[in-house]
Design a protein around this motif. Structure first.
Motif, PDB file in Angstrom:
ATOM      1  N   PHE A 220       0.824  -1.208   0.000  1.00  0.00           N
ATOM      2  CA  PHE A 220       0.000   0.000   0.000  1.00  0.00           C
ATOM      3  C   PHE A 220       0.862   1.264   0.000  1.00  0.00           C
ATOM      4  CE2 PHE A 220      -1.986   3.380   2.555  1.00  0.00           C
ATOM      5  CZ  PHE A 220      -3.066   3.672   1.737  1.00  0.00           C
ATOM      6  N   LEU A 221       1.862   1.304   0.866  1.00  0.00           N
ATOM      7  CA  LEU A 221       2.730   2.481   0.927  1.00  0.00           C
ATOM      8  C   LEU A 221       3.491   2.678  -0.375  1.00  0.00           C
ATOM      9  CD1 LEU A 221       4.173   2.132   4.551  1.00  0.00           C
ATOM     10  CD2 LEU A 221       2.406   3.718   3.756  1.00  0.00           C
ATOM     11  N   THR A 222       3.977   1.576  -0.947  1.00  0.00           N
ATOM     12  CA  THR A 222       4.744   1.671  -2.194  1.00  0.00           C
ATOM     13  C   THR A 222       3.891   2.192  -3.329  1.00  0.00           C
ATOM     14  OG1 THR A 222       6.141  -0.177  -1.492  1.00  0.00           O
ATOM     15  CG2 THR A 222       6.124   0.370  -3.838  1.00  0.00           C
ATOM     16  N   ILE A 223       2.699   1.625  -3.497  1.00  0.00           N
ATOM     17  CA  ILE A 223       1.821   2.053  -4.587  1.00  0.00           C
ATOM     18  C   ILE A 223       1.379   3.499  -4.381  1.00  0.00           C
ATOM     19  CG2 ILE A 223      -0.439   1.665  -5.648  1.00  0.00           C
ATOM     20  CD1 ILE A 223       0.020  -1.331  -5.191  1.00  0.00           C
ATOM     21  N   MET A 224       1.138   3.896  -3.135  1.00  0.00           N
ATOM     22  CA  MET A 224       0.745   5.280  -2.854  1.00  0.00           C
ATOM     23  C   MET A 224       1.874   6.243  -3.213  1.00  0.00           C
ATOM     24  SD  MET A 224      -0.572   6.967   0.735  1.00  0.00           S
ATOM     25  CE  MET A 224       1.047   6.759   1.491  1.00  0.00           C
ATOM     26  N   ILE A 225       3.103   5.885  -2.853  1.00  0.00           N
ATOM     27  CA  ILE A 225       4.247   6.752  -3.157  1.00  0.00           C
ATOM     28  C   ILE A 225       4.465   6.836  -4.669  1.00  0.00           C
ATOM     29  CG2 ILE A 225       6.749   6.968  -2.949  1.00  0.00           C
ATOM     30  CD1 ILE A 225       6.471   5.719  -0.147  1.00  0.00           C
ATOM     31  N   ILE A 226       4.395   5.684  -5.356  1.00  0.00           N
ATOM     32  CA  ILE A 226       4.573   5.674  -6.808  1.00  0.00           C
ATOM     33  C   ILE A 226       3.488   6.502  -7.478  1.00  0.00           C
ATOM     34  CG2 ILE A 226       4.487   4.209  -8.864  1.00  0.00           C
ATOM     35  CD1 ILE A 226       5.825   2.023  -7.220  1.00  0.00           C
ATOM     36  N   ASP A 227       2.258   6.376  -6.978  1.00  0.00           N
ATOM     37  CA  ASP A 227       1.147   7.130  -7.566  1.00  0.00           C
ATOM     38  C   ASP A 227       1.372   8.629  -7.424  1.00  0.00           C
ATOM     39  OD1 ASP A 227      -1.725   7.277  -8.577  1.00  0.00           O
ATOM     40  OD2 ASP A 227      -1.886   8.340  -6.671  1.00  0.00           O
ATOM     41  N   GLN A 228       1.836   9.066  -6.263  1.00  0.00           N
ATOM     42  CA  GLN A 228       2.064  10.488  -6.044  1.00  0.00           C
ATOM     43  C   GLN A 228       3.208  11.014  -6.920  1.00  0.00           C
ATOM     44  OE1 GLN A 228       0.210  12.626  -4.139  1.00  0.00           O
ATOM     45  NE2 GLN A 228      -1.181  10.885  -3.855  1.00  0.00           N
ATOM     46  N   ILE A 229       4.301  10.266  -6.962  1.00  0.00           N
ATOM     47  CA  ILE A 229       5.466  10.716  -7.740  1.00  0.00           C
ATOM     48  C   ILE A 229       5.146  10.732  -9.231  1.00  0.00           C
ATOM     49  CG2 ILE A 229       7.830  10.149  -8.392  1.00  0.00           C
ATOM     50  CD1 ILE A 229       8.244   9.054  -5.577  1.00  0.00           C
ATOM     51  N   SER A 230       4.553   9.626  -9.720  1.00  0.00           N
ATOM     52  CA  SER A 230       4.261   9.547 -11.151  1.00  0.00           C
ATOM     53  C   SER A 230       3.173  10.540 -11.552  1.00  0.00           C
ATOM     54  CB  SER A 230       3.832   8.128 -11.525  1.00  0.00           C
ATOM     55  OG  SER A 230       2.645   7.761 -10.841  1.00  0.00           O
ATOM     56  N   GLY A 231       2.193  10.793 -10.652  1.00  0.00           N
ATOM     57  CA  GLY A 231       1.172  11.781 -10.958  1.00  0.00           C
ATOM     58  C   GLY A 231       1.763  13.171 -11.116  1.00  0.00           C
ATOM     59  N   HIS A 232       2.677  13.525 -10.216  1.00  0.00           N
ATOM     60  CA  HIS A 232       3.351  14.831 -10.325  1.00  0.00           C
ATOM     61  C   HIS A 232       4.200  14.887 -11.588  1.00  0.00           C
ATOM     62  CE1 HIS A 232       5.346  18.524  -9.073  1.00  0.00           C
ATOM     63  NE2 HIS A 232       6.501  17.944  -9.323  1.00  0.00           N
ATOM     64  N   ALA A 233       4.893  13.789 -11.898  1.00  0.00           N
ATOM     65  CA  ALA A 233       5.737  13.768 -13.099  1.00  0.00           C
ATOM     66  C   ALA A 233       4.889  13.886 -14.363  1.00  0.00           C
ATOM     67  CB  ALA A 233       6.563  12.487 -13.126  1.00  0.00           C
ATOM     68  N   ARG A 234       3.721  13.207 -14.381  1.00  0.00           N
ATOM     69  CA  ARG A 234       2.866  13.288 -15.571  1.00  0.00           C
ATOM     70  C   ARG A 234       2.344  14.706 -15.779  1.00  0.00           C
ATOM     71  NH1 ARG A 234       0.728   8.451 -13.546  1.00  0.00           N
ATOM     72  NH2 ARG A 234      -1.175   9.524 -12.859  1.00  0.00           N
ATOM     73  N   ASN A 235       1.968  15.360 -14.690  1.00  0.00           N
ATOM     74  CA  ASN A 235       1.506  16.745 -14.808  1.00  0.00           C
ATOM     75  C   ASN A 235       2.616  17.658 -15.317  1.00  0.00           C
ATOM     76  OD1 ASN A 235      -1.130  16.298 -13.947  1.00  0.00           O
ATOM     77  ND2 ASN A 235      -0.599  16.537 -11.791  1.00  0.00           N
ATOM     78  N   SER A 236       3.822  17.410 -14.854  1.00  0.00           N
ATOM     79  CA  SER A 236       4.951  18.234 -15.301  1.00  0.00           C
ATOM     80  C   SER A 236       5.248  18.014 -16.778  1.00  0.00           C
ATOM     81  CB  SER A 236       6.198  17.903 -14.465  1.00  0.00           C
ATOM     82  OG  SER A 236       5.975  18.186 -13.103  1.00  0.00           O
ATOM     83  N   LEU A 237       5.127  16.759 -17.220  1.00  0.00           N
ATOM     84  CA  LEU A 237       5.438  16.440 -18.617  1.00  0.00           C
ATOM     85  C   LEU A 237       4.379  16.966 -19.580  1.00  0.00           C
ATOM     86  CD1 LEU A 237       6.696  12.777 -18.159  1.00  0.00           C
ATOM     87  CD2 LEU A 237       8.067  14.680 -18.996  1.00  0.00           C
ATOM     88  N   VAL A 238       3.108  16.734 -19.237  1.00  0.00           N
ATOM     89  CA  VAL A 238       2.029  17.030 -20.170  1.00  0.00           C
ATOM     90  C   VAL A 238       1.549  18.470 -20.058  1.00  0.00           C
ATOM     91  CG1 VAL A 238      -0.307  16.397 -20.874  1.00  0.00           C
ATOM     92  CG2 VAL A 238       1.317  14.628 -20.167  1.00  0.00           C
ATOM     93  N   LYS A 239       1.419  18.973 -18.801  1.00  0.00           N
ATOM     94  CA  LYS A 239       0.846  20.288 -18.601  1.00  0.00           C
ATOM     95  C   LYS A 239       1.888  21.354 -18.280  1.00  0.00           C
ATOM     96  CE  LYS A 239      -3.423  18.197 -16.870  1.00  0.00           C
ATOM     97  NZ  LYS A 239      -4.374  18.118 -15.734  1.00  0.00           N
ATOM     98  N   GLY A 240       3.137  20.929 -18.082  1.00  0.00           N
ATOM     99  CA  GLY A 240       4.178  21.895 -17.809  1.00  0.00           C
ATOM    100  C   GLY A 240       4.185  22.408 -16.407  1.00  0.00           C
ATOM    101  N   ARG A 241       3.516  21.684 -15.471  1.00  0.00           N
ATOM    102  CA  ARG A 241       3.503  22.117 -14.078  1.00  0.00           C
ATOM    103  C   ARG A 241       4.807  21.746 -13.382  1.00  0.00           C
ATOM    104  NH1 ARG A 241      -2.525  20.136 -12.252  1.00  0.00           N
ATOM    105  NH2 ARG A 241      -3.703  21.442 -13.700  1.00  0.00           N
ATOM    106  N   ARG A 242       5.122  22.484 -12.365  1.00  0.00           N
ATOM    107  CA  ARG A 242       6.324  22.208 -11.579  1.00  0.00           C
ATOM    108  C   ARG A 242       5.997  22.216 -10.115  1.00  0.00           C
ATOM    109  NH1 ARG A 242      11.570  24.302 -14.572  1.00  0.00           N
ATOM    110  NH2 ARG A 242      10.866  24.128 -16.698  1.00  0.00           N
TER     111      ARG A 242
END
Length: 281
Positions: free
Chosen positions: A259-281
């Motif tokens: 649970f902790l691993t998937i939650m951490i991966i979800d948060q990191i990858s979600g932030h990375a996807r927003n940065s890649l696609v929408k240009g957020r930082r």
């Protein structure tokens, strides 16, 4: 006015027909679902309805034993950490292979970009086949051939990932601007050069976004494949659950770790996807 009224009447009639068809399809779906449930319940060893009152027995036993042995959970989490790392390695390797293979096949499956247009339908059907075969089936076949371990799981997940990402990547490729491709073609660039220099820079952010999302899915898939002998933390969870009472604290530790691993991966990858696609930082 008459023309506008006619258009309105036709539109309302079309909406009515769609609602009628939707109602019929919904009724058929419910009927098939009810019939299938009855058949599955008859073939089930214990019967679903007769055992429904015991649905919370296993969670209660697991949580109860974990609460009694709460002091042991940190040590168990540390003990199972190497198995989790193996699971993450399987998922990462499978995702990387799937992205590379899926990216190459996506170019061959995109009209207007494929070097051999007649191959586009064949490549698309290949991607359909790769997505259609469940990764657990491929893993079972490979385990029979190669014995149990992380390699069959990695190949099985990579196979399915290639089909899934190849389809998604090809849809992204269709929206790429073809003017840079035509410009490079006019100066004699090869097909590979046109794809690398004109198309890939346009589609790379979306490709990486889909790749990160697929990595999340593959972590779960890798854990599940451990139940069929493909190694990783899933194999440890199968053993812990199989022993039953007395080992439920180990199962609880593995659940917490997942649970902790998937939650951490979800948060990191979600932030990375927003940065890649929408240009957020």
């Amino acid at each position: 006015m008459n023309h506008a009224s006619t258009i309105t009447d036709d539109y309302l009639a079309q909406i009515g027909r769609k609602r009628t068809y939707s109602t019929i399809l919904l009724a058929l779906f419910v009927a098939v679902l009810a019939g299938g449930f009855g058949l599955a319940n008859d073939r089930n060893a214990g019967g679903f309805l007769s055992g429904l009152h015991r649905i919370f027995d296993f969670p209660a036993e697991l949580v109860g034993e974990a609460a009694e042995k709460a002091a042991l959970l940190p040590g168990l989490i540390w003990f199972y950490l190497p198995a989790l790392i193996e699971t993450l390695n399987i998922a990462a390797a499978a995702t990387l292979i799937g992205m590379l293979a899926g990216g190459f096949l996506s170019f061959l499956a995109t009209p207007g970009l494929a070097p051999f247009p007649r191959m586009v339908p064949a490549v698309r059907r290949l991607l359909d086949i790769m997505r259609a075969i469940p990764d657990v089936v491929i893993a079972l076949i490979l385990i029979f051939m190669l014995s149990s371990g992380p390699v069959p799981a990695m190949i099985a997940i990579a196979w399915h990932t290639t089909g899934a990402l190849g389809k998604l990547f090809s849809e992204v490729n269709e929206n790429a601007d073809t003017k840079p491709v035509e410009g490079l073609q006019s100066v004699g660039a090869s097909w590979a050069q046109r794809m690398m220099l004109a198309v890939l820079p346009q589609v790379a952010p979306n490709w990486l976004s889909y790749g990160l999302l697929r990595f999340e899915i593959n972590v779960r898939a890798s854990a599940i494949l451990g139940f069929v002998g493909a190694g990783g933390i899933g194999a440890e969870l199968k053993v812990a659950i199989g022993w039953g009472l007395g080992r439920y604290d180990a199962a609880a530790a593995i659940f917490i770790l997942l649970f902790l691993t998937i939650m951490i991966i979800d948060q990191i990858s979600g932030h990375a996807r927003n940065s890649l696609v929408k240009g957020r930082r």
